[in-house]
Design an enzyme around this catalytic site. Structure first.
Site, PDB file in Angstrom:
ATOM      1  N   ARG A  63     -29.767   1.599 -17.494  1.00 61.70           N
ATOM      2  CA  ARG A  63     -30.551   1.023 -18.565  1.00 61.70           C
ATOM      3  C   ARG A  63     -31.792   1.870 -18.848  1.00 61.70           C
ATOM      4  NH1 ARG A  63     -33.720  -4.031 -20.064  1.00 61.70           N
ATOM      5  NH2 ARG A  63     -35.271  -3.463 -18.528  1.00 61.70           N
ATOM      6  N   LYS A  74     -34.387 -18.874 -14.021  1.00 58.12           N
ATOM      7  CA  LYS A  74     -34.507 -18.306 -12.667  1.00 58.12           C
ATOM      8  C   LYS A  74     -34.592 -19.395 -11.614  1.00 58.12           C
ATOM      9  CE  LYS A  74     -35.263 -13.710 -13.054  1.00 58.12           C
ATOM     10  NZ  LYS A  74     -36.438 -12.967 -12.812  1.00 58.12           N
ATOM     11  N   ASP A 118       0.835  -1.202   0.000  1.00 55.76           N
ATOM     12  CA  ASP A 118       0.000   0.000   0.000  1.00 55.76           C
ATOM     13  C   ASP A 118       0.867   1.249   0.000  1.00 55.76           C
ATOM     14  OD1 ASP A 118      -2.019  -1.730   0.154  1.00 55.76           O
ATOM     15  OD2 ASP A 118      -2.774  -1.086   2.126  1.00 55.76           O
ATOM     16  N   CYS A 176     -39.462   4.257  22.541  1.00 51.96           N
ATOM     17  CA  CYS A 176     -39.390   4.544  23.961  1.00 51.96           C
ATOM     18  C   CYS A 176     -38.566   5.822  24.057  1.00 51.96           C
ATOM     19  CB  CYS A 176     -38.682   3.412  24.696  1.00 51.96           C
ATOM     20  SG  CYS A 176     -38.187   3.868  26.363  1.00 51.96           S
ATOM     21  N   CYS A 226     -38.022  -0.689  30.269  1.00 51.28           N
ATOM     22  CA  CYS A 226     -38.090   0.232  31.408  1.00 51.28           C
ATOM     23  C   CYS A 226     -39.514   0.497  31.878  1.00 51.28           C
ATOM     24  CB  CYS A 226     -37.404   1.549  31.070  1.00 51.28           C
ATOM     25  SG  CYS A 226     -38.305   2.535  29.872  1.00 51.28           S
ATOM     26  N   ASP A 246     -27.779 -10.331  -9.799  1.00 52.74           N
ATOM     27  CA  ASP A 246     -28.933  -9.562  -9.355  1.00 52.74           C
ATOM     28  C   ASP A 246     -28.481  -8.174  -8.927  1.00 52.74           C
ATOM     29  OD1 ASP A 246     -31.487  -8.949  -8.717  1.00 52.74           O
ATOM     30  OD2 ASP A 246     -31.538 -10.076  -6.844  1.00 52.74           O
ATOM     31  N   CYS A 268     -42.661   0.405  27.251  1.00 51.13           N
ATOM     32  CA  CYS A 268     -41.367  -0.151  26.855  1.00 51.13           C
ATOM     33  C   CYS A 268     -41.114  -1.459  27.618  1.00 51.13           C
ATOM     34  CB  CYS A 268     -40.269   0.856  27.147  1.00 51.13           C
ATOM     35  SG  CYS A 268     -38.627   0.154  26.963  1.00 51.13           S
ATOM     36  N   TYR A 323     -20.723  -8.440 -18.826  1.00 52.94           N
ATOM     37  CA  TYR A 323     -20.997  -9.698 -19.520  1.00 52.94           C
ATOM     38  C   TYR A 323     -21.443  -9.534 -20.965  1.00 52.94           C
ATOM     39  CZ  TYR A 323     -25.370  -7.994 -17.557  1.00 52.94           C
ATOM     40  OH  TYR A 323     -26.404  -7.188 -17.180  1.00 52.94           O
ATOM     41  N   GLU A 357       3.940   1.627  -1.227  1.00 50.63           N
ATOM     42  CA  GLU A 357       4.523   1.916  -2.546  1.00 50.63           C
ATOM     43  C   GLU A 357       3.471   2.500  -3.478  1.00 50.63           C
ATOM     44  OE1 GLU A 357       7.754  -1.347  -3.670  1.00 50.63           O
ATOM     45  OE2 GLU A 357       6.069  -2.165  -2.561  1.00 50.63           O
ATOM     46  N   TYR A 358       2.254   1.955  -3.355  1.00 48.04           N
ATOM     47  CA  TYR A 358       1.160   2.449  -4.189  1.00 48.04           C
ATOM     48  C   TYR A 358       0.901   3.926  -3.871  1.00 48.04           C
ATOM     49  CZ  TYR A 358      -3.495   3.018  -6.161  1.00 48.04           C
ATOM     50  OH  TYR A 358      -4.575   3.479  -6.875  1.00 48.04           O
ATOM     51  N   ASP A 359       0.827   4.232  -2.574  1.00 52.21           N
ATOM     52  CA  ASP A 359       0.600   5.621  -2.154  1.00 52.21           C
ATOM     53  C   ASP A 359       1.661   6.552  -2.712  1.00 52.21           C
ATOM     54  OD1 ASP A 359      -1.652   5.144  -0.818  1.00 52.21           O
ATOM     55  OD2 ASP A 359      -0.761   5.115   1.194  1.00 52.21           O
ATOM     56  N   LYS A 411     -26.562 -15.220 -13.415  1.00 48.21           N
ATOM     57  CA  LYS A 411     -27.389 -14.036 -13.610  1.00 48.21           C
ATOM     58  C   LYS A 411     -27.230 -13.166 -12.373  1.00 48.21           C
ATOM     59  CE  LYS A 411     -31.978 -12.461 -14.922  1.00 48.21           C
ATOM     60  NZ  LYS A 411     -31.911 -11.315 -14.075  1.00 48.21           N
ATOM     61  N   GLU A 418     -23.475  -5.222 -14.753  1.00 42.19           N
ATOM     62  CA  GLU A 418     -24.326  -5.017 -13.592  1.00 42.19           C
ATOM     63  C   GLU A 418     -23.517  -4.390 -12.466  1.00 42.19           C
ATOM     64  OE1 GLU A 418     -28.396  -6.649 -13.454  1.00 42.19           O
ATOM     65  OE2 GLU A 418     -26.885  -6.555 -14.996  1.00 42.19           O
ATOM     66  N   GLU A 441     -23.880 -18.566 -17.765  1.00 39.99           N
ATOM     67  CA  GLU A 441     -23.244 -17.603 -16.855  1.00 39.99           C
ATOM     68  C   GLU A 441     -24.160 -17.348 -15.682  1.00 39.99           C
ATOM     69  OE1 GLU A 441     -22.979 -13.922 -18.923  1.00 39.99           O
ATOM     70  OE2 GLU A 441     -21.908 -14.808 -20.606  1.00 39.99           O
ATOM     71  N   SER A 451     -33.986  -6.742 -22.398  1.00 41.77           N
ATOM     72  CA  SER A 451     -34.033  -7.558 -21.197  1.00 41.77           C
ATOM     73  C   SER A 451     -34.075  -9.023 -21.644  1.00 41.77           C
ATOM     74  CB  SER A 451     -35.219  -7.029 -20.398  1.00 41.77           C
ATOM     75  OG  SER A 451     -36.012  -8.003 -19.974  1.00 41.77           O
ATOM     76  N   LEU A 452     -34.197  -9.952 -20.747  1.00 41.56           N
ATOM     77  CA  LEU A 452     -34.171 -11.370 -21.133  1.00 41.56           C
ATOM     78  C   LEU A 452     -35.525 -12.006 -20.837  1.00 41.56           C
ATOM     79  CD1 LEU A 452     -30.756 -12.416 -19.529  1.00 41.56           C
ATOM     80  CD2 LEU A 452     -31.223 -12.194 -21.971  1.00 41.56           C
ATOM     81  N   CYS A 508     -33.765   4.715  29.839  1.00 40.68           N
ATOM     82  CA  CYS A 508     -34.126   3.312  29.644  1.00 40.68           C
ATOM     83  C   CYS A 508     -32.860   2.462  29.525  1.00 40.68           C
ATOM     84  CB  CYS A 508     -34.969   3.172  28.383  1.00 40.68           C
ATOM     85  SG  CYS A 508     -35.311   1.472  27.945  1.00 40.68           S
TER      86      CYS A 508
END
Ligand code: IVH
Length: 672
Positions: free
Chosen positions: A137, A314, A34, A426, A411, A118, A408, A226, A36-38, A116, A174, A114, A83-84, A431
């Site tokens: 989309r 699905k 990290d 409450c 209490c 979500d 409550c 994809y 070296e990256y910095d 799907k 996605e 593949e 869409s599918l 409490c």
């Protein structure tokens, strides 16, 4: 370094950083530390500050930039984002294959299966390798231009990897929230008294709708690609080649896909995918079956909504039946009462579930859930178990209707329901349930960070009456602690030391730890910078608070309400008396810097510097950048086309400095 040399160095640094970003974020196998990256990143930042005209929008330094938008511009998808169609059973999938083979007659074809994903469908457009547009989309033809939001996602390359780039490449995929990130975000939201998201998909969609990219940058989003939309200067013969080439360009693609000879093999692949779907970082709600040979796509064509060369298979959301044994009521830190279902333990989506959230009373009414019912449980978004329905046929008549208690459960004080809210609370700040959560929150790692003060100990301290407010923590003695069960000499000592150390935390941690509703860590940091002490903050009124760019009316109202409460004001006095630091630390700096400890406000544009870079310069010079002018402001730096801040500075008699003068001063001090 002259401009030409700087340009070459900048190009090299960007390429190198891009490669390391890819290795770190996409492949999760970094080659450098990290640190070296910095070093690379900071060198790039420095050169870009020195040669602002060499800053380009696809530079790794430009991920989170720009001002919040009023609304998203509209984008027209030249190739619609279709869409599918769906299949829900092996028969329906075989029907799909029959339709395909009929159209293709004797042509040979194979399939790719593949996951799907979500998530939320997005499109990215790269021209000559540079990301120029990112969009949603929308309705398939018209989407929103959410480029600045998508740029904040680390795995999305701002520039493609490699050296030969197509003229145009539009990729589709996605955006999702990782399961882990989702759980963390919801925990934070609940702690702040905000409504949790129902599932990772909603959380991702809600995040991308934010008009302020800084908010999006803080959300744990990721993306996977994809498909391709429009492209020029590149060819793809098969879907497999699409996946491979996208991966070569540094875009994340699915870690697994299956090549299948026929539809029966696809069904096997879909079974296998189902059994390993928990191993993916994103939610999977099925598989996508695609013809591999892209030359056949034109022959197959598409309907108005979906292509004929692919179909989604699905999986059913996993549900299980069990008995609802009881409904208990929990009291949260902010006093909200939440009904929780106690279930006969049941196995669903890979784990045993014995509790499920019921959200609130209205929800229970709406679903007509009764104690003793046979219910269906589902892991909503596969993370939080939820009761989704009741099997009414199994009712015996002995089921009991649940009513939210009027008092409550912890209490015994009467509860209230604020107008327009579904939550029952409450409001008794004493409490014990609230107190325990509050003390736990106060001591937590993100807040005052008191090591060793965990849940069990907090419960004991509150139950024994040793702690009635966070200030009481600082009055604890070793003797007090030794009175508690199961606490050894050594750990009592360690805890006292940890408590003592926490007296000197940064002010923002204390502000955050107070648990003011809607004030998270980031807001607390803004408040520290703006006010510098708890007393100043407590004195601020609504208009003062809403004049701060990052503070909206809801947050401002919540802060004012908190400090108006006599009990909270007393708490602050007690904290002070207990020796807890309630002012911001003076920033230590090695040598003298030109803006040491000064609160500096920027207005107008500074010679090609972005606002972020200018603020960074102020910080480097030892100053505190602030968003608005007040009597606490020490200096206002005035760029081109300054705004109303300049007027305000003049009215308050605050010194100003010309933007060019500022840059010159920074150069003289060797800071750029
Ligand atoms: S291909 C022409 N592949 O699911 C359609 N879509 O329900 C090209 N989705 O609109 C889409 N995972 O947003 C494809 N591996 C995958 C996918 C995928 C998720 C989404 C996509 C699509 C929706 C349809």
């Amino acid at each position: 370094m002259n401009r030409e040399e700087a340009k070459r160095r900048i190009e090299w640094l960007r390429k190198e950083i891009r490669r390391h970003d890819y290795l770190y974020y996409v492949e999760a196998r970094p080659e450098i530390s990290d640190r070296e990256y910095d070093r690379l990143y900071r060198e790039l930042e420095k050169l870009e500050a020195q040669f602002p005209d060499l800053v380009s929008p696809d530079s790794p330094t430009q991920r989170v930039g720009g001002q919040p938008l009023k609304e998203f511009p509209t984008v027209i998808h030249r190739i619609p984002m279709l869409s599918l169609s769906n299949a829900y059973s092996p028969e329906e999938l075989r029907d799909f294959d029959t339709r395909v083979s009929r159209i293709l007659e004797n042509r040979r074809y194979t399939y790719i299966v593949e996951p799907k994903v979500d998530g939320v469908a997005v499109s990215l457009r790269y021209e000559k390798g540079t990301l120029v547009l990112g969009s949603t989309r929308g309705d398939g033809v018209r989407g929103d231009d959410i480029t600045s939001n998508l740029k904040t996602i680390r795995t999305i390359p701002l520039h493609l990897l490699g050296s030969r780039y197509p003229e145009v490449l539009e990729v589709r995929g996605e955006v999702y929230m990782t399961k882990e990130g989702f759980a963390r975000l919801n925990r934070e939201r609940e702690e702040k008294g905000e409504e949790p998201f129902a599932n990772p998909r909603n959380a991702a969609a809600g995040s991308l709708k934010q008009l302020d990219p800084r908010i999006v940058a803080a959300r744990p989003l990721d993306a996977v690609f994809y498909a391709v939309g429009e492209y020029r200067g590149i060819e793809f013969r098969t879907q497999e080649e699409v996946l491979k080439k996208l991966a070569q360009f540094g875009l994340r693609t699915t870690s697994r896909y299956w090549k299948c000879r026929d539809i029966e093999q696809c069904l096997k692949a879909l079974e296998e995918l189902k059994s390993v779907k928990e191993q993916f970082p994103f939610e999977i709600d099925g598989g996508v079956v695609k013809i591999n040979e892209r030359e056949l796509y034109d022959i197959l064509g598409s309907t108005a909504k979906s292509p004929r060369w692919a179909i989604a298979y699905k999986y059913e959301a996993e549900q299980a039946e069990t008995v609802l044994k009881d409904i208990i009521v929990q009291v949260g830190r902010t006093g909200v009462l939440t009904p929780v279902a106690i279930l006969e333990p049941v196995f669903v989506s890979g784990s045993t579930v014995s509790r499920a959230t019921l959200h609130n009373e209205d929800e229970i009414r709406r679903k007509d859930i009764r104690i003793g019912d046979h219910v269906l449980v589902e892991k909503a978004g596969e993370v939080i178990p939820a009761v989704v329905g009741v099997i009414k046929e199994k009712r015996t008549g002995k089921e009991k209707i649940f009513r939210m208690p009027k008092k409550c459960p912890v209490c015994g004080e009467p509860v209230t329901r604020r107008e327009g809210e579904v939550a029952v609370r409450c409001e008794n700040l004493q409490c014990p349930a609230q107190l325990k959560r509050w003390i736990g929150y106060f001591a937590a790692r993100g807040a005052m960070d008191i090591e060793g003060l965990g849940e069990v100990l907090v419960d004991q301290l509150v139950d024994e009456g040793l702690v009635k407010s966070p200030a009481d923590i600082y009055r604890l003695t070793k003797k007090d602690l030794l009175k508690l069960e199961r606490i050894a000499d050594k750990s009592a000592e360690n805890l006292i030391r940890a408590i003592d150390e926490s007296r000197n935390r940064d002010l923002w941690r204390l502000i955050f730890a107070l648990g003011i509703p809607h004030v998270g860590a980031r807001t607390a940091q803004v408040l520290e910078e703006e006010f510098g002490s708890l007393d100043e903050l407590a004195r601020a009124d609504l208009s003062r608070l809403t004049s701060i760019p990052d503070i909206g009316p809801v947050v401002a109202e919540s802060i004012v309400r908190f400090f108006r409460n006599a009990r909270n004001r007393r708490l602050i006095e007690e904290l002070k008396r207990a020796g807890v630091r309630v002012t911001a630390a003076r920033k230590k700096s090695a040598g003298r810097t030109p803006l040491e400890n000064k609160t500096v406000v920027l207005t107008g544009a500074l010679e090609g510097l972005t606002r972020q870079q200018a603020e960074e310069l102020v910080r480097r010079a030892g100053g505190r950048p602030s968003g608005s002018v007040s009597s606490k402001t020490d200096l206002v730096i005035v760029g081109d086309n300054p705004g109303s801040k300049l007027e305000k500075a003049r009215k308050l008699g605050i010194p100003t400095m010309d933007g060019r003068e500022f840059v010159r001063m920074m150069k003289k001090a060797g800071l750029v």
